[in-house]
Design a protein around this motif. Structure first.
Motif, PDB file in Angstrom:
ATOM      1  N   ILE A  12      32.885 -29.487  30.395  1.00 60.71           N
ATOM      2  CA  ILE A  12      32.984 -30.937  30.484  1.00 60.71           C
ATOM      3  C   ILE A  12      31.561 -31.473  30.387  1.00 60.71           C
ATOM      4  CG2 ILE A  12      33.626 -32.919  31.918  1.00 60.71           C
ATOM      5  CD1 ILE A  12      36.030 -31.336  30.815  1.00 60.71           C
ATOM      6  N   ASN A  13      31.351 -32.364  29.443  1.00 63.42           N
ATOM      7  CA  ASN A  13      30.036 -32.949  29.168  1.00 63.42           C
ATOM      8  C   ASN A  13      30.145 -34.441  29.463  1.00 63.42           C
ATOM      9  OD1 ASN A  13      27.350 -32.774  28.142  1.00 63.42           O
ATOM     10  ND2 ASN A  13      28.066 -33.686  26.233  1.00 63.42           N
ATOM     11  N   THR A  14      29.733 -34.829  30.657  1.00 64.06           N
ATOM     12  CA  THR A  14      30.011 -36.182  31.128  1.00 64.06           C
ATOM     13  C   THR A  14      28.776 -36.861  31.714  1.00 64.06           C
ATOM     14  OG1 THR A  14      31.411 -37.466  32.635  1.00 64.06           O
ATOM     15  CG2 THR A  14      30.763 -35.284  33.381  1.00 64.06           C
ATOM     16  N   ALA A  15      28.800 -38.177  31.693  1.00 64.78           N
ATOM     17  CA  ALA A  15      27.747 -38.959  32.342  1.00 64.78           C
ATOM     18  C   ALA A  15      28.104 -39.260  33.795  1.00 64.78           C
ATOM     19  CB  ALA A  15      27.521 -40.264  31.579  1.00 64.78           C
ATOM     20  N   CYS A  16      29.243 -38.756  34.259  1.00 61.49           N
ATOM     21  CA  CYS A  16      29.682 -38.986  35.642  1.00 61.49           C
ATOM     22  C   CYS A  16      28.689 -38.400  36.634  1.00 61.49           C
ATOM     23  CB  CYS A  16      31.039 -38.326  35.884  1.00 61.49           C
ATOM     24  SG  CYS A  16      32.387 -39.005  34.925  1.00 61.49           S
ATOM     25  N   HIS A  17      28.643 -39.004  37.800  1.00 60.45           N
ATOM     26  CA  HIS A  17      27.831 -38.487  38.897  1.00 60.45           C
ATOM     27  C   HIS A  17      28.435 -37.165  39.391  1.00 60.45           C
ATOM     28  CE1 HIS A  17      25.963 -38.177  42.841  1.00 60.45           C
ATOM     29  NE2 HIS A  17      25.016 -38.977  42.352  1.00 60.45           N
ATOM     30  N   PRO A  18      27.608 -36.210  39.784  1.00 60.91           N
ATOM     31  CA  PRO A  18      28.120 -34.921  40.268  1.00 60.91           C
ATOM     32  C   PRO A  18      29.121 -35.027  41.419  1.00 60.91           C
ATOM     33  CG  PRO A  18      25.767 -34.752  39.850  1.00 60.91           C
ATOM     34  CD  PRO A  18      26.141 -36.207  39.673  1.00 60.91           C
ATOM     35  N   ASP A  19      29.102 -36.128  42.156  1.00 66.38           N
ATOM     36  CA  ASP A  19      30.096 -36.325  43.216  1.00 66.38           C
ATOM     37  C   ASP A  19      31.521 -36.304  42.662  1.00 66.38           C
ATOM     38  OD1 ASP A  19      28.005 -36.569  45.008  1.00 66.38           O
ATOM     39  OD2 ASP A  19      28.237 -38.739  45.298  1.00 66.38           O
ATOM     40  N   ARG A  20      31.670 -36.639  41.376  1.00 68.23           N
ATOM     41  CA  ARG A  20      33.007 -36.675  40.761  1.00 68.23           C
ATOM     42  C   ARG A  20      33.451 -35.316  40.229  1.00 68.23           C
ATOM     43  NH1 ARG A  20      34.234 -40.877  36.385  1.00 68.23           N
ATOM     44  NH2 ARG A  20      36.332 -40.080  36.735  1.00 68.23           N
ATOM     45  N   PHE A  21      32.578 -34.318  40.217  1.00 68.89           N
ATOM     46  CA  PHE A  21      32.921 -33.028  39.615  1.00 68.89           C
ATOM     47  C   PHE A  21      34.168 -32.383  40.238  1.00 68.89           C
ATOM     48  CE2 PHE A  21      28.431 -32.002  37.748  1.00 68.89           C
ATOM     49  CZ  PHE A  21      28.478 -33.181  37.021  1.00 68.89           C
ATOM     50  N   PRO A  22      34.342 -32.397  41.560  1.00 71.04           N
ATOM     51  CA  PRO A  22      35.589 -31.829  42.111  1.00 71.04           C
ATOM     52  C   PRO A  22      36.837 -32.571  41.602  1.00 71.04           C
ATOM     53  CG  PRO A  22      33.935 -32.007  43.837  1.00 71.04           C
ATOM     54  CD  PRO A  22      33.391 -32.743  42.625  1.00 71.04           C
ATOM     55  N   GLU A  23      36.745 -33.893  41.514  1.00 65.42           N
ATOM     56  CA  GLU A  23      37.858 -34.699  40.979  1.00 65.42           C
ATOM     57  C   GLU A  23      38.123 -34.330  39.522  1.00 65.42           C
ATOM     58  OE1 GLU A  23      38.275 -39.172  39.163  1.00 65.42           O
ATOM     59  OE2 GLU A  23      36.824 -38.874  40.779  1.00 65.42           O
ATOM     60  N   ILE A  24      37.064 -34.147  38.747  1.00 62.46           N
ATOM     61  CA  ILE A  24      37.196 -33.785  37.333  1.00 62.46           C
ATOM     62  C   ILE A  24      37.884 -32.426  37.199  1.00 62.46           C
ATOM     63  CG2 ILE A  24      35.871 -33.110  35.290  1.00 62.46           C
ATOM     64  CD1 ILE A  24      33.870 -35.380  36.094  1.00 62.46           C
ATOM     65  N   ARG A  25      37.435 -31.449  37.966  1.00 60.89           N
ATOM     66  CA  ARG A  25      38.055 -30.109  37.925  1.00 60.89           C
ATOM     67  C   ARG A  25      39.534 -30.187  38.317  1.00 60.89           C
ATOM     68  NH1 ARG A  25      35.102 -25.734  36.997  1.00 60.89           N
ATOM     69  NH2 ARG A  25      32.845 -25.877  37.249  1.00 60.89           N
ATOM     70  N   SER A  26      39.825 -30.927  39.363  1.00 56.63           N
ATOM     71  CA  SER A  26      41.199 -31.061  39.832  1.00 56.63           C
ATOM     72  C   SER A  26      42.076 -31.704  38.758  1.00 56.63           C
ATOM     73  CB  SER A  26      41.225 -31.883  41.114  1.00 56.63           C
ATOM     74  OG  SER A  26      42.544 -32.087  41.547  1.00 56.63           O
ATOM     75  N   TYR A  27      41.587 -32.777  38.162  1.00 59.01           N
ATOM     76  CA  TYR A  27      42.348 -33.455  37.108  1.00 59.01           C
ATOM     77  C   TYR A  27      42.601 -32.506  35.938  1.00 59.01           C
ATOM     78  CZ  TYR A  27      43.650 -36.472  33.280  1.00 59.01           C
ATOM     79  OH  TYR A  27      44.312 -37.020  32.217  1.00 59.01           O
ATOM     80  N   CYS A  28      41.560 -31.812  35.494  1.00 59.68           N
ATOM     81  CA  CYS A  28      41.703 -30.892  34.362  1.00 59.68           C
ATOM     82  C   CYS A  28      42.717 -29.802  34.677  1.00 59.68           C
ATOM     83  CB  CYS A  28      40.351 -30.299  33.981  1.00 59.68           C
ATOM     84  SG  CYS A  28      39.259 -31.511  33.197  1.00 59.68           S
ATOM     85  N   ASN A  29      42.657 -29.245  35.882  1.00 57.64           N
ATOM     86  CA  ASN A  29      43.653 -28.249  36.277  1.00 57.64           C
ATOM     87  C   ASN A  29      45.059 -28.834  36.222  1.00 57.64           C
ATOM     88  OD1 ASN A  29      41.849 -26.153  36.698  1.00 57.64           O
ATOM     89  ND2 ASN A  29      41.568 -26.642  38.858  1.00 57.64           N
TER      90      ASN A  29
END
Length: 143
Positions: free
Chosen positions: A60-77
């Motif tokens: 995932i190549n995103t401009a999101c703040h690292p605080d969102r990374f767990p949310e991103i992983r969860s969504y992708c799963n």
């Protein structure tokens, strides 16, 4: 179509050589709704899942703040995409260690997403055909 074919051939050759490619995927409005609906993103999601099934590595190549990374992983799963890394290049790749991640192809709603998907699908078809041919040859060698 000459230019697109050049990129299809390049990506397919890399995939055949390494038995994998790295796909860098933007998050918001590429696979997760922001301004677009989830229905509008479904084709991209399915394309990524097919590529991952064929051995692609997903960053995932995103401009999101690292605080969102767990949310991103969860969504992708939740949508069936296994995220290998977020905003990082794999350790075994000598490039992309000082800023931009290294990838064989980038899928981003702001950078020719539909064209990139066409290139990815065409290269995946070539790769799968190559692997099928090698399997048939291997069976012939065993017999």
């Amino acid at each position: 179509m000459e230019i697109a074919n050049k990129y299809v051939q390049r990506l397919a050759a890399e995939w055949c050589m390494h038995k994998s490619i790295i796909i860098a995927v933007d998050f918001d409005d590429t696979i997760s709704p922001w301004k677009f609906s989830k229905d509008e993103l479904q084709g991209t999601i399915e394309c990524i899942k097919q590529a991952q099934h064929a051995g692609a590595y997903i960053i995932i190549n995103t401009a999101c703040h690292p605080d969102r990374f767990p949310e991103i992983r969860s969504y992708c799963n939740s949508i069936g995409i296994n995220v290998d890394l977020i905003n990082e290049t794999p350790d075994h790749i000598p490039y992309g260690k000082h800023g931009k991640v290294y990838a064989n192809i980038f899928l981003d709603d702001r950078a020719g997403l539909e064209e990139a998907k066409q290139i990815l699908v065409a290269a995946m078809s070539i790769y799968r055909g190559s692997m099928a041919t090698k399997s048939i040859q291997h069976i012939g060698e065993i017999a």
